[in-house]
Each structure stands twice: as structure tokens, then as C-alpha cells.
Design an enzyme around this catalytic site. Structure first.
Site, short mmCIF file in Angstrom:
data_model
loop_
_atom_site.label_atom_id
_atom_site.label_comp_id
_atom_site.label_asym_id
_atom_site.label_seq_id
_atom_site.Cartn_x
_atom_site.Cartn_y
_atom_site.Cartn_z
N ARG A 76 4.63 -1.18 4.56
CA ARG A 76 5.55 -0.55 5.50
C ARG A 76 7.01 -0.89 5.18
NH1 ARG A 76 2.56 -0.44 11.45
NH2 ARG A 76 0.98 1.12 10.87
N SER A 77 7.79 -1.33 6.16
CA SER A 77 9.23 -1.50 5.94
C SER A 77 9.60 -2.64 5.01
CB SER A 77 9.97 -1.66 7.27
OG SER A 77 10.09 -0.42 7.93
N ALA A 78 8.65 -3.48 4.64
CA ALA A 78 8.95 -4.46 3.60
C ALA A 78 9.31 -3.74 2.29
CB ALA A 78 7.78 -5.40 3.38
N THR A 79 8.96 -2.46 2.19
CA THR A 79 9.36 -1.64 1.05
C THR A 79 10.87 -1.51 0.95
OG1 THR A 79 7.37 -0.32 1.53
CG2 THR A 79 8.85 0.53 -0.14
N LYS A 80 11.56 -1.58 2.09
CA LYS A 80 13.01 -1.39 2.09
C LYS A 80 13.73 -2.40 1.20
CE LYS A 80 13.65 0.85 6.62
NZ LYS A 80 12.28 1.04 7.13
#
Length: 397
Positions: A76-80
Site C-alpha cells: 500500500r502507501s509504503a510504496t510512496k
């Protein structure tokens, strides 16, 4: 030392036994179904643990597939944090000016009063386009040309650069289109060629069919009410913002509607830099290790100056989307109440519901945690926080 007790497998270096104990408690008491955690210290792996089942609905007692060392999950937002590294590496190479208007590289973006949006505003969540007037369908969201055109045509929700608000979904098309405009490559292809393959990372933005079998099924979990760990109780105004379909909070997270099926192979094969990266715990931790130092005796991504820029505060205070106070550097959340990391100089990014990756330059530590059980929180997941506290104990902090 190796450990195969209590459903936990893997190893920890001397002094980090508390991490193994916290990981075992996550599986036994905090609703964990399957997960892994890896920690690097000065480029050397000191924690490498995994346990539970590969799929969130699996059952070891029934003989379902166990989590293996190479098991990967949507982060999820750890991709950012990975997407931010792409932009910062382009800046480091002199190909991208952080203080240039975004429209310098993407002329169509200047529409409707967005001429003042700078590249650094994208990374600091100050671009003022966290939501869309009309949400995209999952199919539209996976079309980079269409999605980028919609974001370019969107009017800002506040004066660009004047305030910050978490760009939960639109961060995908802002960062992805910048990489494509500067390099001519799709963002997932660029990250594979310039970050993942050189470092040997188990990390993908756009999962190849050849690796699809490594990714387990994910789903929601409900930790027991008595589970230990840090619990950030939302204030009434935060709960109201998430409940109100017209709030900027709901609209930002709902920029794709309905929510995509994260187990769908088509979704996993696409590239959404805000939300659908897939990684092993080692891949995530090793990525952060390479941001702050050398791994394998020589490979490093960020020059010291780039690393310092990444963790220099760009935004702080009440977040127009998350409502609570947040702190951001250039593409990374910074240590604070909303996202507790290892210490004041830490930088990284959580993934909504569980995943967490970060680096702490002062102690030379890099951390990666992935799980198939998605909790309710946006940041500060109790399971991840229990592991972070245990790492801190191992460092003697």
C-alpha cells in the site's frame, strides 16, 4: 540465532531477541495471520523473521501454505517512499529540478490555477490536488494516460504550496507522470531498472507474471480488543472526517471508487506509485538501507546530500486530509505522533493497515515489515509499532 518456535522462523543477531519476542506476540496476540520483518544495521542484516500463512485466510493447522522467506505482499502507501526515491534520484543526477514548476515537465498540469505547483510540492503533499471532482474507476486508475489527464485538469483545493494534505491516491499519477515525462519510461519500469535490480530487491511496482506466485493473498484482520501495542485513538473530528462522504479526507482516499481488489492479478501487474507496490520484508528494508549507506560493500542509492534533503521537514502541522498533525520531508513521513519511527532523524513511510519501511541514519538502521492482514489504521499499526519498540530496545536506545 535461529528460531523455529511459536510459528516464528528466521534469525536475529545477538541483542535483537526482543524483536523475535514481539513478532511472536503479534502472531499469538495481535491478530497477525502472516508477516515478515527484516532489519539492517550498517548494511548488514541483523533481523530476518517470518511466520504464519502466506494467505490471510490460510490455516497452518489445516496444512495451508506457510509464509516463506521470499513471500511478498502489497505494501500500500509504503510504496510512496519508493516513488519518492525515483524523483530524488533523478534530481541527484541533475535530470529533475525540485524547485521548478511541475508544468515545466508536464505543461498540461498548469491548467486551472496550478502554475505555481513546484516539483517539491508533490513530494511534500502541498500540490493541492489530493482528490478528484469525479473518482476514477479501478480500470481508469490503471490507465496512466487517462488518469494523468484527469489530474492535470483538476482544480486545486487550496492555494498550491500554502498548506499540506495527504495525497493518498493522486500521488500515484503525480509522481508516475513526472518520471515518465523526464525519462520516457513508465515509472514501474524505471524503478525496476534503476533501483530494484541493481540492489537485488524483492520489490516490484507492477508485479511480473514470473513473480506472481510469490505474492500471498491479503485481507482485513481485527486484532483482539486486549491486544498490546500502541493505539492512537482518533479524536472525534478525525472520526467525523472519515465518516463524511463529502469531506476531503474521504474524497482523497476515495479518488478510486470502488476500492480495487488488491488480490486481482491485473491490479498487481499495474503500477500505482501511491499504493500497489509489492515487496518482501527484506526488499523493503534493503531499499532503505541503500538510502542511508552501502549494502553488499558498495551499493548505495542516495548521496549524503540527497539523504539529508529527503528527511528535511517540508510540511508540518494539521493535515487537511489526515486531519491530525503530520510531518513530511521530500516524499517521506518523518518521525512524530502520527507516524512513530525509530527516532527524531528517521524517515520512511507506512502503508495503510500495516506495512512499514523506514531508515534511521543516526543508528544506521533500516526496517521493513510486511503483512497480509490489513488493520484499520492509516499509520502507527500496533503490530509494526511493537516491532519498532523492540528494535529500539535492541539498539539500547
Amino acid at each position: 540465532m535461529n528460531d523455529v518456535m511459536g510459528g516464528v522462523r528466521g534469525s536475529v543477531a545477538d541483542g535483537f531477541e526482543a524483536v523475535r519476542e514481539a513478532f511472536a506476540r503479534n502472531l499469538a496476540e495481535r491478530g497477525e495471520r502472516g508477516a515478515a520483518v527484516t532489519v539492517y544495521r550498517h548494511g548488514r542484516k541483523v533481523v530476518d523473521l517470518w511466520g504464519g500463512t502466506r494467505d490471510v485466510d490460510g490455516d497452518l493447522a489445516a496444512g495451508d501454505a506457510p509464509w516463506e522467506p521470499g513471500t511478498a505482499q502489497v505494501i500500500r502507501s509504503a510504496t510512496k517512499g519508493v516513488a519518492a526515491a525515483a524523483l530524488l534520484l533523478l534530481h541527484q543526477r541533475g535530470e529533475l529540478d525540485l524547485d521548478a514548476p511541475l508544468g515545466t515537465y508536464w505543461p498540461q498540469f498548469k491548467a486551472r490555477g496550478k502554475e505555481g505547483v513546484l516539483v517539491r510540492h508533490v513530494l511534500a503533499h502541498r500540490a493541492a490536488v489530493p482528490a478528484l471532482d469525479r473518482p476514477l474507476t479501478p480500470a481508469e486508475a490503471l490507465d496512466p494516460d487517462l488518469a494523468a489527464a484527469v489530474v492535470a485538469a483538476q482544480a486545486p483545493f487550496w492555494e498550491p504550496g500554502a498548506d499540506h494534505g495527504y495525497h493518498a491516491q493522486t500521488y500515484s499519477w503525480l509522481t508516475g507522470e513526472l518520471v515518465r515525462r523526464v525519462t520516457g519510461q513508465a515509472v514501474g519500469e524505471w524503478i525496476a531498472a534503476e533501483i530494484a535490480r541493481p540492489l537485488g530487491l524483492g520489490l516490484w511496482l507492477g508485479l511480473p507474471e514470473t513473480e506472481a506466485a510469490r505474492a500471498g493473498r491479503m485481507g482485513r484482520v481485527e486484532p483482539p480488543a486486549a491486544a498490546g501495542g500502541l493505539r492512537l485513538r482518533p479524536k472525534r473530528n478525525v472520526a467525523a472526517a472519515y465518516a463524511d462522504p463529502n469531506s476531503l479526507t474521504r474524497r482523497a482516499f476515495g479518488a478510486i471508487d470502488p476500492t480495487p481488489d488488491e488480490n486481482d492479478p491485473l491490479y498487481r501487474a499495474a503500477a500505482l506509485p501511491a499504493s500497489n507496490g509489492i515487496a518482501t520484508a527484506d526488499g523493503l528494508a534493503r531499499f532503505y538501507a541503500a538510502l542511508i549507506g552501502e549494502v553488499d560493500g558498495g551499493t548505495r542509492l542516495f548521496a549524503p546530500r540527497t539523504m539529508e534533503a529527503a528527511r528535511t521537514e517540508q510540511s508540518a502541522g494539521p493535515d487537511r486530509v489526515l486531519v491530525v498533525p503530520t510531518r513530511f520531508g521530500l516524499g517521506y513521513m518523518l518521525h512524530g505522533a502520527a507516524s512513530p519511527l525509530l527516532g527524531p532523524g528517521s524517515f520512511g513511510h507506512p502503508g495503510r493497515g500495516g506495512a512499514l519501511g523506514f531508515a534511521d541514519p543516526e543508528s544506521g538502521t533500516a526496517f521493513g515489515y510486511v503483512t497480509n492482514g490489513m488493520g484499520k489504521g492509516v499509520t502507527a499499526d500496533p503490530r509494526a509499532q511493537a516491532l519498532v519498540r523492540a528494535v529500539r530496545e535492541g539498539l539500547g536506545a
